[in-house]
Design an enzyme around this catalytic site. Structure first.
Site, PDB file in Angstrom:
ATOM      1  N   ILE A  12       0.842  -1.210   0.000  1.00  0.00           N
ATOM      2  CA  ILE A  12       0.000   0.000   0.000  1.00  0.00           C
ATOM      3  C   ILE A  12       0.872   1.253   0.000  1.00  0.00           C
ATOM      4  N   ASN A  32      12.631  -1.182   6.427  1.00  0.00           N
ATOM      5  CA  ASN A  32      13.718  -2.133   6.725  1.00  0.00           C
ATOM      6  C   ASN A  32      13.692  -3.336   5.783  1.00  0.00           C
ATOM      7  N   LEU A  33      12.786  -3.302   4.799  1.00  0.00           N
ATOM      8  CA  LEU A  33      12.670  -4.358   3.776  1.00  0.00           C
ATOM      9  C   LEU A  33      12.334  -5.726   4.381  1.00  0.00           C
ATOM     10  N   PHE A  80       2.841   3.350   7.499  1.00  0.00           N
ATOM     11  CA  PHE A  80       2.422   2.027   7.021  1.00  0.00           C
ATOM     12  C   PHE A  80       3.177   0.898   7.723  1.00  0.00           C
ATOM     13  N   SER A 124      -7.326  -0.845  10.262  1.00  0.00           N
ATOM     14  CA  SER A 124      -7.959  -1.927   9.516  1.00  0.00           C
ATOM     15  C   SER A 124      -9.407  -2.110   9.962  1.00  0.00           C
ATOM     16  N   ALA A 125     -10.225  -2.569   9.051  1.00  0.00           N
ATOM     17  CA  ALA A 125     -11.621  -2.898   9.388  1.00  0.00           C
ATOM     18  C   ALA A 125     -11.693  -4.002  10.428  1.00  0.00           C
ATOM     19  N   TYR A 149      -2.440  -9.473  15.612  1.00  0.00           N
ATOM     20  CA  TYR A 149      -2.295  -8.417  14.609  1.00  0.00           C
ATOM     21  C   TYR A 149      -3.411  -7.378  14.763  1.00  0.00           C
ATOM     22  N   LYS A 153      -3.568  -3.070  15.976  1.00  0.00           N
ATOM     23  CA  LYS A 153      -4.229  -1.935  15.306  1.00  0.00           C
ATOM     24  C   LYS A 153      -5.134  -1.200  16.291  1.00  0.00           C
ATOM     25  N   ASN A 179     -10.773  -4.222   2.331  1.00  0.00           N
ATOM     26  CA  ASN A 179      -9.937  -5.299   1.766  1.00  0.00           C
ATOM     27  C   ASN A 179      -9.193  -4.800   0.523  1.00  0.00           C
ATOM     28  N   GLY A 294     -12.737 -17.535  13.002  1.00  0.00           N
ATOM     29  CA  GLY A 294     -12.508 -16.091  13.169  1.00  0.00           C
ATOM     30  C   GLY A 294     -13.139 -15.242  12.068  1.00  0.00           C
ATOM     31  N   ASP A 295     -13.638 -15.864  10.980  1.00  0.00           N
ATOM     32  CA  ASP A 295     -14.242 -15.098   9.885  1.00  0.00           C
ATOM     33  C   ASP A 295     -15.640 -14.608  10.249  1.00  0.00           C
TER      34      ASP A 295
HETATM   35  P1  NAD Z   1       3.431  -4.597   3.522  1.00  0.00           P
HETATM   36  O1  NAD Z   1       3.988  -5.686   4.372  1.00  0.00           O
HETATM   37  O2  NAD Z   1       3.467  -4.775   2.049  1.00  0.00           O
HETATM   38  O3  NAD Z   1       4.153  -3.207   3.877  1.00  0.00           O
HETATM   39  C1  NAD Z   1       4.622  -2.905   5.171  1.00  0.00           C
HETATM   40  C2  NAD Z   1       6.054  -2.418   5.044  1.00  0.00           C
HETATM   41  O4  NAD Z   1       6.545  -2.079   6.347  1.00  0.00           O
HETATM   42  C3  NAD Z   1       7.000  -3.478   4.469  1.00  0.00           C
HETATM   43  O5  NAD Z   1       7.684  -2.939   3.357  1.00  0.00           O
HETATM   44  C4  NAD Z   1       7.934  -3.804   5.623  1.00  0.00           C
HETATM   45  O6  NAD Z   1       9.236  -4.124   5.164  1.00  0.00           O
HETATM   46  C5  NAD Z   1       7.897  -2.512   6.416  1.00  0.00           C
HETATM   47  N1  NAD Z   1       8.217  -2.644   7.846  1.00  0.00           N
HETATM   48  C6  NAD Z   1       7.664  -3.494   8.763  1.00  0.00           C
HETATM   49  N2  NAD Z   1       8.226  -3.291   9.961  1.00  0.00           N
HETATM   50  C7  NAD Z   1       9.150  -2.305   9.816  1.00  0.00           C
HETATM   51  C8  NAD Z   1      10.050  -1.656  10.693  1.00  0.00           C
HETATM   52  N3  NAD Z   1      10.163  -1.987  11.986  1.00  0.00           N
HETATM   53  N4  NAD Z   1      10.846  -0.660  10.212  1.00  0.00           N
HETATM   54  C9  NAD Z   1      10.776  -0.309   8.907  1.00  0.00           C
HETATM   55  N5  NAD Z   1       9.935  -0.888   8.025  1.00  0.00           N
HETATM   56  C10 NAD Z   1       9.138  -1.874   8.476  1.00  0.00           C
HETATM   57  O7  NAD Z   1       1.943  -4.313   4.025  1.00  0.00           O
HETATM   58  P2  NAD Z   1       0.785  -3.464   3.327  1.00  0.00           P
HETATM   59  O8  NAD Z   1      -0.234  -4.406   2.847  1.00  0.00           O
HETATM   60  O9  NAD Z   1       1.371  -2.457   2.414  1.00  0.00           O
HETATM   61  O10 NAD Z   1       0.173  -2.758   4.617  1.00  0.00           O
HETATM   62  C11 NAD Z   1       0.547  -1.442   4.998  1.00  0.00           C
HETATM   63  C12 NAD Z   1      -0.130  -1.112   6.298  1.00  0.00           C
HETATM   64  O11 NAD Z   1      -1.535  -1.225   6.144  1.00  0.00           O
HETATM   65  C13 NAD Z   1       0.234  -2.029   7.461  1.00  0.00           C
HETATM   66  O12 NAD Z   1       0.275  -1.264   8.645  1.00  0.00           O
HETATM   67  C14 NAD Z   1      -0.929  -3.011   7.495  1.00  0.00           C
HETATM   68  O13 NAD Z   1      -1.086  -3.554   8.779  1.00  0.00           O
HETATM   69  C15 NAD Z   1      -2.069  -2.103   7.117  1.00  0.00           C
HETATM   70  N6  NAD Z   1      -3.228  -2.806   6.542  1.00  0.00           N
HETATM   71  C16 NAD Z   1      -3.048  -3.618   5.461  1.00  0.00           C
HETATM   72  C17 NAD Z   1      -4.131  -4.291   4.908  1.00  0.00           C
HETATM   73  C18 NAD Z   1      -3.951  -5.222   3.724  1.00  0.00           C
HETATM   74  O14 NAD Z   1      -4.843  -6.004   3.440  1.00  0.00           O
HETATM   75  N7  NAD Z   1      -2.860  -5.155   2.979  1.00  0.00           N
HETATM   76  C19 NAD Z   1      -5.409  -4.132   5.458  1.00  0.00           C
HETATM   77  C20 NAD Z   1      -5.569  -3.278   6.554  1.00  0.00           C
HETATM   78  C21 NAD Z   1      -4.462  -2.615   7.084  1.00  0.00           C
HETATM   79  C1  UD1 Z   2      -8.257 -10.741   6.625  1.00  0.00           C
HETATM   80  C2  UD1 Z   2      -7.856 -10.722   8.081  1.00  0.00           C
HETATM   81  C3  UD1 Z   2      -7.930  -9.298   8.613  1.00  0.00           C
HETATM   82  C4  UD1 Z   2      -7.073  -8.383   7.747  1.00  0.00           C
HETATM   83  C5  UD1 Z   2      -7.513  -8.484   6.302  1.00  0.00           C
HETATM   84  C6  UD1 Z   2      -6.579  -7.682   5.416  1.00  0.00           C
HETATM   85  C7  UD1 Z   2      -8.428 -12.924   9.007  1.00  0.00           C
HETATM   86  C8  UD1 Z   2      -9.361 -13.681   9.887  1.00  0.00           C
HETATM   87  N1  UD1 Z   2      -8.720 -11.614   8.844  1.00  0.00           N
HETATM   88  O1  UD1 Z   2      -9.587 -10.299   6.506  1.00  0.00           O
HETATM   89  O2  UD1 Z   2      -7.449  -9.260   9.942  1.00  0.00           O
HETATM   90  O3  UD1 Z   2      -7.192  -7.032   8.184  1.00  0.00           O
HETATM   91  O4  UD1 Z   2      -7.445  -9.851   5.881  1.00  0.00           O
HETATM   92  O5  UD1 Z   2      -7.058  -7.607   4.118  1.00  0.00           O
HETATM   93  O6  UD1 Z   2      -7.461 -13.443   8.505  1.00  0.00           O
HETATM   94  N2  UD1 Z   2     -11.373 -16.734   1.694  1.00  0.00           N
HETATM   95  C9  UD1 Z   2     -11.576 -17.960   1.102  1.00  0.00           C
HETATM   96  N3  UD1 Z   2     -10.489 -18.694   0.753  1.00  0.00           N
HETATM   97  C10 UD1 Z   2      -9.202 -18.268   0.943  1.00  0.00           C
HETATM   98  C11 UD1 Z   2      -8.992 -17.003   1.557  1.00  0.00           C
HETATM   99  C12 UD1 Z   2     -10.105 -16.263   1.930  1.00  0.00           C
HETATM  100  O7  UD1 Z   2     -12.705 -18.384   0.903  1.00  0.00           O
HETATM  101  O8  UD1 Z   2      -8.252 -18.986   0.616  1.00  0.00           O
HETATM  102  C13 UD1 Z   2     -12.551 -15.921   2.043  1.00  0.00           C
HETATM  103  C14 UD1 Z   2     -12.677 -15.561   3.513  1.00  0.00           C
HETATM  104  O9  UD1 Z   2     -13.369 -16.534   4.216  1.00  0.00           O
HETATM  105  C15 UD1 Z   2     -13.410 -14.224   3.418  1.00  0.00           C
HETATM  106  C16 UD1 Z   2     -12.914 -13.612   2.112  1.00  0.00           C
HETATM  107  O10 UD1 Z   2     -12.423 -14.706   1.345  1.00  0.00           O
HETATM  108  O11 UD1 Z   2     -14.801 -14.429   3.303  1.00  0.00           O
HETATM  109  C17 UD1 Z   2     -11.809 -12.588   2.289  1.00  0.00           C
HETATM  110  O12 UD1 Z   2     -10.767 -13.159   3.062  1.00  0.00           O
HETATM  111  P1  UD1 Z   2      -9.375 -12.413   3.293  1.00  0.00           P
HETATM  112  O13 UD1 Z   2      -8.830 -11.949   1.998  1.00  0.00           O
HETATM  113  O14 UD1 Z   2      -8.513 -13.306   4.118  1.00  0.00           O
HETATM  114  O15 UD1 Z   2      -9.772 -11.098   4.115  1.00  0.00           O
HETATM  115  P2  UD1 Z   2     -10.596 -10.959   5.497  1.00  0.00           P
HETATM  116  O16 UD1 Z   2     -10.993 -12.263   6.056  1.00  0.00           O
HETATM  117  O17 UD1 Z   2     -11.660  -9.967   5.262  1.00  0.00           O
END
Ligand code: NAD
Ligand code: UD1
Length: 330
Positions: A12, A32-33, A80, A124-125, A149, A153, A179, A294-295
């Site tokens: 993101i 920190n990659l 992030f 996050s939601a 996790y 948040k 999502n 947990g879903d």
């Molecule tokens: P990502 O893992 O692709 O990006 C996170 C980045 O943070 C990575 O590049 C990682 O190397 C870096 N990082 C982690 N710890 C670090 C540290 N101590 N110092 C420096 N860098 C560090 O994840 P993303 O999907 O881009 O998510 C970004 C943010 O959004 C996160 O906080 C995540 O929890 C949140 N979020 C993501 C989702 C999702 O579905 N992707 C959903 C809700 C919230």
């Molecule tokens: C998950 C995380 C949530 C996180 C979010 C980030 C869990 C319980 N929740 O949410 O904490 O913030 O991702 O985007 O892990 N599904 C399948 N088959 C699969 C994978 C998923 O059927 O192999 C279904 C799930 O049951 C769900 C939907 O797809 O109905 C989306 O799942 P997922 O992408 O994992 O997201 P969340 O469960 O919404």
């Protein structure tokens, strides 16, 4: 404006870097990659034709952040950086609490020392838990998180509210992502999970690509139109533009605002699979299995506040999300 993106080489963060550069801002990344690759910095430069500064460093180290904030004139931080694998957080809770909360506290303390007050946080939601009815509005009570996790948040949101209450100069925007899926239309900056994906879209992509034999659809007996789980999938480029809008709001205000970033629409697992197959002309073999622990059955956002406060709404369709996820398969 010069903006520091922690975790900016991640999924993101890198898409947000592109959106910020395209909106005329200057971007500095610290990462920190741990879950990304330095090659992404070059991808951002190639996509935007603009420069982006990169510091390799760990944000839990005060000296790293102090050095950046002393020398770089950042006016705002978009935070992030975090570990985000739900399953891993259950196995290694201490590593998740240490990294995600220590990183946040280190940032906030260093910002205070350097008189920087604008902060945007990736929430996050998941913090809504499973008790609230849809659509989820920001004023609903936070729920019980299903994993460490999610707790990081929820705890981070509380830390930020307390910090802002004690410092009237602070401006904080808590962005609750639904999502995120898709990737940049160039085919770069997609989500590249390590190992077996937890999330649905990366699993669909790997199944269509033949890396996984079959997708398990977790539950076919939910109280939804086709029995499968419903989520609010949002294109990462829309999400990225939401950060640009949040930044503009953040620097013009004080206090704390919580804002949902989603489309406001729910789609089922089967809808996502079938749209993906049609748009990309591929096949995604699947079987319906037991529910995943947990879903929740349904989860989608009320996005009225994002429109009213930030002037933002998601523009891209489910087809766009499926097409760009496939393009970014790497
Ligand atoms: P990502 O893992 O692709 O990006 C996170 C980045 O943070 C990575 O590049 C990682 O190397 C870096 N990082 C982690 N710890 C670090 C540290 N101590 N110092 C420096 N860098 C560090 O994840 P993303 O999907 O881009 O998510 C970004 C943010 O959004 C996160 O906080 C995540 O929890 C949140 N979020 C993501 C989702 C999702 O579905 N992707 C959903 C809700 C919230
Ligand atoms: C998950 C995380 C949530 C996180 C979010 C980030 C869990 C319980 N929740 O949410 O904490 O913030 O991702 O985007 O892990 N599904 C399948 N088959 C699969 C994978 C998923 O059927 O192999 C279904 C799930 O049951 C769900 C939907 O797809 O109905 C989306 O799942 P997922 O992408 O994992 O997201 P969340 O469960 O919404």
């Amino acid at each position: 404006m010069r903006v520091l993106l922690t975790g900016g080489t991640g999924y993101i963060g890198s898409n947000t870097a592109v959106a910020l550069l395209e909106a005329g801002h200057q971007v500095l990344i610290v990462d920190n990659l741990a879950n990304s690759n330095e090659r992404t910095v070059q991808d951002i430069r190639e996509i935007t034709n603009k420069d982006v500064d990169f510091v390799l460093g760990d944000i839990t180290q005060p000296a790293v952040i102090d050095r950046i904030l002393e020398t770089e004139n950042a006016e705002a931080v978009v935070h992030f950086a975090a570990l985000k694998a739900v399953g891993e957080s259950v196995e290694k809770p201490l590593a998740y609490y240490r990294n995600n909360l220590d990183g946040l506290l280190t940032m906030l303390e260093s910002m205070e020392r350097h008189g920087i007050h604008n902060f945007i946080f990736s929430s996050s939601a998941t913090v809504y838990g499973g008790e609230n009815p849809v659509p989820l509005t920001e004023d609903m009570p936070a729920g019980t998180c299903a994993n460490p996790y999610g707790w990081t948040k929820l705890m981070a949101e509380q830390i930020l509210r307390d910090a802002a209450a004690a410092n009237p100069k602070m401006s904080v925007v808590l962005l609750r992502y639904f999502n995120p899926v898709g990737g940049h239309r160039s085919g770069k900056l997609g989500e590249r999970p390590n190992g077996v994906p937890n999330n649905l879209m990366p699993y669909i992509v790997q199944t269509a690509a033949g890396i996984r034999e079959r997708l398990s659809v977790f539950g076919g007996d939910y109280p939804t139109p086709d029995g499968t789980g419903v989520r609010d999938y949002v294109h990462v480029s829309d999400l990225a533009e939401g950060h640009v809008a949040a930044l503009e709001y953040c620097v013009a205000h004080h206090g704390v605002e919580t804002v949902n970033l989603g489309t406001g629409c729910g789609n089922s697992v089967l809808e996502l699979i079938h749209t993906f197959e049609t748009v990309n002309g591929v096949s995604v073999p699947y079987q319906i299995t037991d529910r995943r622990k947990g879903d929740v059955a349904v989860c989608w956002a009320d996005v009225e506040k994002a429109g009213r406060l930030l002037g933002w709404q998601a523009k891209r369709s489910l087809k766009d999300m499926c097409r760009d996820s496939w393009r970014c398969r790497g």
